[in-house]
Design a protein around this motif. Structure first.
Motif, PDB file in Angstrom:
ATOM      1  N   ARG A  36       7.499  11.626 -13.824  1.00 42.61           N
ATOM      2  CA  ARG A  36       6.262  11.596 -12.025  1.00 42.61           C
ATOM      3  C   ARG A  36       6.714  10.456 -11.195  1.00 42.61           C
ATOM      4  O   ARG A  36       7.012   9.430 -10.961  1.00 42.61           O
ATOM      5  CB  ARG A  36       4.620  11.260 -12.393  1.00 42.61           C
ATOM      6  CG  ARG A  36       4.401  11.958 -13.826  1.00 42.61           C
ATOM      7  CD  ARG A  36       3.216  12.121 -14.185  1.00 42.61           C
ATOM      8  NE  ARG A  36       2.476  10.473 -14.445  1.00 42.61           N
ATOM      9  CZ  ARG A  36       1.426   9.859 -12.838  1.00 42.61           C
ATOM     10  NH1 ARG A  36       0.427  11.311 -12.891  1.00 42.61           N
ATOM     11  NH2 ARG A  36       0.687   9.045 -13.068  1.00 42.61           N
ATOM     12  N   ALA A  37       6.916  11.755 -10.173  1.00 42.23           N
ATOM     13  CA  ALA A  37       7.399  10.776  -8.514  1.00 42.23           C
ATOM     14  C   ALA A  37       5.833  10.924  -7.261  1.00 42.23           C
ATOM     15  O   ALA A  37       5.864  12.224  -6.983  1.00 42.23           O
ATOM     16  CB  ALA A  37       8.658  11.429  -7.576  1.00 42.23           C
ATOM     17  N   GLY A  38       6.080  10.424  -7.451  1.00 44.41           N
ATOM     18  CA  GLY A  38       4.252  10.253  -6.452  1.00 44.41           C
ATOM     19  C   GLY A  38       3.508   9.137  -5.972  1.00 44.41           C
ATOM     20  O   GLY A  38       3.863   8.362  -6.550  1.00 44.41           O
ATOM     21  N   TRP A  39       2.198   9.297  -5.345  1.00 43.30           N
ATOM     22  CA  TRP A  39       1.762   8.441  -5.466  1.00 43.30           C
ATOM     23  C   TRP A  39       1.197   6.892  -6.183  1.00 43.30           C
ATOM     24  O   TRP A  39       1.597   6.041  -6.286  1.00 43.30           O
ATOM     25  CB  TRP A  39       0.408   8.559  -4.398  1.00 43.30           C
ATOM     26  CG  TRP A  39      -0.673   7.460  -3.343  1.00 43.30           C
ATOM     27  CD1 TRP A  39      -0.495   6.117  -3.111  1.00 43.30           C
ATOM     28  CD2 TRP A  39      -1.782   7.429  -4.534  1.00 43.30           C
ATOM     29  NE1 TRP A  39      -1.373   5.032  -3.336  1.00 43.30           N
ATOM     30  CE2 TRP A  39      -2.813   6.150  -4.122  1.00 43.30           C
ATOM     31  CE3 TRP A  39      -2.657   8.823  -5.103  1.00 43.30           C
ATOM     32  CZ2 TRP A  39      -3.996   5.698  -4.091  1.00 43.30           C
ATOM     33  CZ3 TRP A  39      -3.854   8.073  -4.957  1.00 43.30           C
ATOM     34  CH2 TRP A  39      -4.267   7.063  -4.607  1.00 43.30           C
ATOM     35  N   GLN A  64       1.049  -1.454   0.057  1.00 39.89           N
ATOM     36  CA  GLN A  64       0.228  -0.110   0.022  1.00 39.89           C
ATOM     37  C   GLN A  64       1.033   0.624  -0.052  1.00 39.89           C
ATOM     38  O   GLN A  64       1.048   1.481   1.274  1.00 39.89           O
ATOM     39  CB  GLN A  64      -0.889  -0.033   0.890  1.00 39.89           C
ATOM     40  CG  GLN A  64      -1.848  -1.018   1.265  1.00 39.89           C
ATOM     41  CD  GLN A  64      -3.354  -1.194   0.387  1.00 39.89           C
ATOM     42  OE1 GLN A  64      -3.590  -0.238  -0.258  1.00 39.89           O
ATOM     43  NE2 GLN A  64      -2.851  -2.451  -0.328  1.00 39.89           N
ATOM     44  N   ARG A  65       1.148   2.005  -0.818  1.00 37.03           N
ATOM     45  CA  ARG A  65       1.639   3.356  -1.557  1.00 37.03           C
ATOM     46  C   ARG A  65       1.410   4.307  -0.073  1.00 37.03           C
ATOM     47  O   ARG A  65       0.227   4.677  -0.453  1.00 37.03           O
ATOM     48  CB  ARG A  65       1.903   3.334  -2.692  1.00 37.03           C
ATOM     49  CG  ARG A  65       2.901   2.713  -3.751  1.00 37.03           C
ATOM     50  CD  ARG A  65       4.430   2.940  -3.716  1.00 37.03           C
ATOM     51  NE  ARG A  65       4.508   4.291  -4.174  1.00 37.03           N
ATOM     52  CZ  ARG A  65       4.908   4.304  -5.135  1.00 37.03           C
ATOM     53  NH1 ARG A  65       4.283   3.979  -6.071  1.00 37.03           N
ATOM     54  NH2 ARG A  65       4.839   5.730  -4.848  1.00 37.03           N
ATOM     55  N   ARG A  66       2.195   4.497   0.047  1.00 37.73           N
ATOM     56  CA  ARG A  66       1.385   6.324   0.770  1.00 37.73           C
ATOM     57  C   ARG A  66       1.115   6.727   0.551  1.00 37.73           C
ATOM     58  O   ARG A  66       1.619   7.477  -0.955  1.00 37.73           O
ATOM     59  CB  ARG A  66       2.684   6.192   1.471  1.00 37.73           C
ATOM     60  CG  ARG A  66       3.284   7.888   2.300  1.00 37.73           C
ATOM     61  CD  ARG A  66       4.318   8.548   2.949  1.00 37.73           C
ATOM     62  NE  ARG A  66       4.581   9.893   3.134  1.00 37.73           N
ATOM     63  CZ  ARG A  66       4.978  10.209   1.994  1.00 37.73           C
ATOM     64  NH1 ARG A  66       5.250  10.798   1.184  1.00 37.73           N
ATOM     65  NH2 ARG A  66       4.550  11.749   2.928  1.00 37.73           N
ATOM     66  N   LYS A  67       0.374   7.704   0.328  1.00 37.37           N
ATOM     67  CA  LYS A  67      -0.265   8.517  -0.127  1.00 37.37           C
ATOM     68  C   LYS A  67       0.381   9.908  -0.408  1.00 37.37           C
ATOM     69  O   LYS A  67      -0.507  10.887  -0.077  1.00 37.37           O
ATOM     70  CB  LYS A  67      -1.822   8.814  -0.340  1.00 37.37           C
ATOM     71  CG  LYS A  67      -2.585   7.482  -0.608  1.00 37.37           C
ATOM     72  CD  LYS A  67      -4.420   7.797  -0.549  1.00 37.37           C
ATOM     73  CE  LYS A  67      -4.905   6.254  -1.016  1.00 37.37           C
ATOM     74  NZ  LYS A  67      -6.086   6.620  -0.932  1.00 37.37           N
TER      75      LYS A  67
END
Ligand code: SF4
Length: 421
Positions: free
Chosen positions: A23-26, A5-8
């Motif tokens: 893109r870097a992020g959830w 579960q990736r951190r949002k």
């Protein structure tokens, strides 16, 4: 296997115009990045190394921008890379004088895809706090994202001293190590808040808080991740050389990545003299692939060898196949989508060889000591052929090439290698 579960986190776009946008992020895959160790003012050497890192699979490359010559070289580096068809986003790493360089060299500010600011050496919180503000304002002007990169080797000393003093005066003082870790988090969060006040959006900010101890890294990032939704850049700083650096990086990054923490990673290996800088990219990819987070290249399962493999032939074959895969991937990645999921087995004898080979897409089991000098090859769980003689490596590579073309080439999914033995 439970899903991670990736951190949002907020997703940050890095790159525009002539560069690929990463893109870097959830919502995006965990991004692999690296850093050059050339003199940035030497544009040609830097172009060569960035190209090598990008071809190895680095999706973002950071370069030092430490003086006028380096800043002046940056636009030429980006242009030179584009001429070679390399469109990887280039990040400028600034310390001490970034506010001066970004103002004096607007072409550098424009050519870079992201700026790294170290709040420990731009004097945030002291009377010359304007340095940090200046850098952020340049980022706002050029619409560039920023990484606020805290590092315990250059932690804001004014902040740390204040927090240590407060801790000493408190009724329940915490260990100095805990105060230090908390100061890392506070430095990152305070500077991110300041950057937002100065005009950056949340989707233009990435945070990092790098330490060189594995348990410290896990603690500081777990804490940081719980207290914000900024995208996070993970990395064990000054990881070291060789197996120490590789193991420490994997040990530090794995628990965080499995907890869904981390949007981009860098492995800070010290290269051996004359060693390839690209090693840090391969290690970062291998960490993600070993955790089944992303796939970058076909994986080779090979046994450790034992008293049944008294010659070095088996190790040489495993190494040659590994090197062949690495060398082939820049082309295969483009021509054979999905090839990174391929699984190979290179085994030392018949004890586990055929069994492990059957679990792979392609497997070869070499003859152990006192076994018949033959090497059975398995394709998708079935015996395909038996290789013998002096040309086993080349023949196995041909089978590998055929498998890649027939299974990952355009419209080739339906084709299969025909069993010949
Ligand atoms: S597969 Fe054979 S050579 Fe390899 S470790 Fe096992 S027994 Fe030894």
């Amino acid at each position: 296997m439970a899903d991670i579960q990736r951190r949002k986190s907020v997703t940050v776009k890095i790159g525009s115009g002539d560069t690929n946008t990463v893109r870097a992020g959830w919502e995006a895959p965990v991004v692999v990045q690296s850093m050059t160790n050339t003199d940035t003012a030497d544009a040609q050497s830097t172009i060569d190394q960035v190209e090598a890192l990008a071809l190895a699979g680095s999706e973002i490359v950071r370069v030092t921008v430490n003086n006028d010559d380096a800043a002046a070289a940056v636009p030429h580096i980006v242009e030179g890379l584009a001429k070679r068809g390399i469109h990887v986003p280039i990040v400028g790493d600034f310390h001490y004088n970034g506010h001066l360089l970004l103002k004096k060299f607007p072409a550098c500010a424009a050519a870079l895809s992201k700026y790294r600011i170290n709040p420990g050496n731009v004097s945030i919180g002291r009377k010359d706090d304007d340095n940090f503000r200046t850098m952020v304002e340049v980022a706002v002007e050029h619409q560039k994202p920023v990484r606020i990169g805290v590092n315990w080797g250059s932690l804001d000393q004014a902040l740390l001293t204040r927090m240590m003093d407060e801790n000493n005066r408190s009724a329940n003082p915490q260990p100095a190590r805990d105060v230090m870790m908390e100061a890392m988090v506070v430095s990152a969060l305070d500077n991110a808040a300041a950057a937002e006040r100065y005009g950056l959006r949340r989707d233009q900010i990435i945070l990092s808080a790098k330490v060189s101890g594995v348990r410290d890294l896990i603690d500081v990032y777990t804490n940081l991740a719980a207290r914000c939704d900024y995208a996070l850049h993970l990395g064990l700083t000054e990881a070291g050389m060789g197996s120490k650096g590789i193991v420490a990086s994997a040990a530090g990054l794995a628990p965080l990545l499995l907890a869904g923490i981390g949007d981009t990673i860098r492995v800070s290996l010290t290269p051996a003299p004359g060693g390839a800088r690209t090693e840090e990219v391969h290690v970062a990819q291998q960490i993600l692939q070993s955790l089944s987070i992303r796939s970058f290249m076909p994986q080779v399962t090979s046994c450790p060898g034992c008293g049944r493999t008294t010659s070095t032939y088996f190790q040489e074959l495993a190494e040659q196949i590994q090197n062949y895969l690495r060398a082939s991937m820049p082309v295969w990645r483009q021509q054979y989508p999905g090839v990174e999921e391929l699984k190979l087995a290179v085994m030392g004898c018949v004890v586990n060889g055929p069994g492990e080979s059957k679990h792979a897409n392609l497997g070869i089991s070499l003859p152990g000591t006192f076994e018949d000098p033959v090497a059975p090859v398995y394709v998708d769980g079935h015996k395909y052929t038996t290789l013998r003689g002096d040309n086993i490596v080349e023949e196995f590579k041909q089978i590998l090439d055929n498998y890649v073309v027939t299974h990952y080439g355009q419209g080739a999914k339906s084709e299969e290698l025909v069993e010949v033995v």
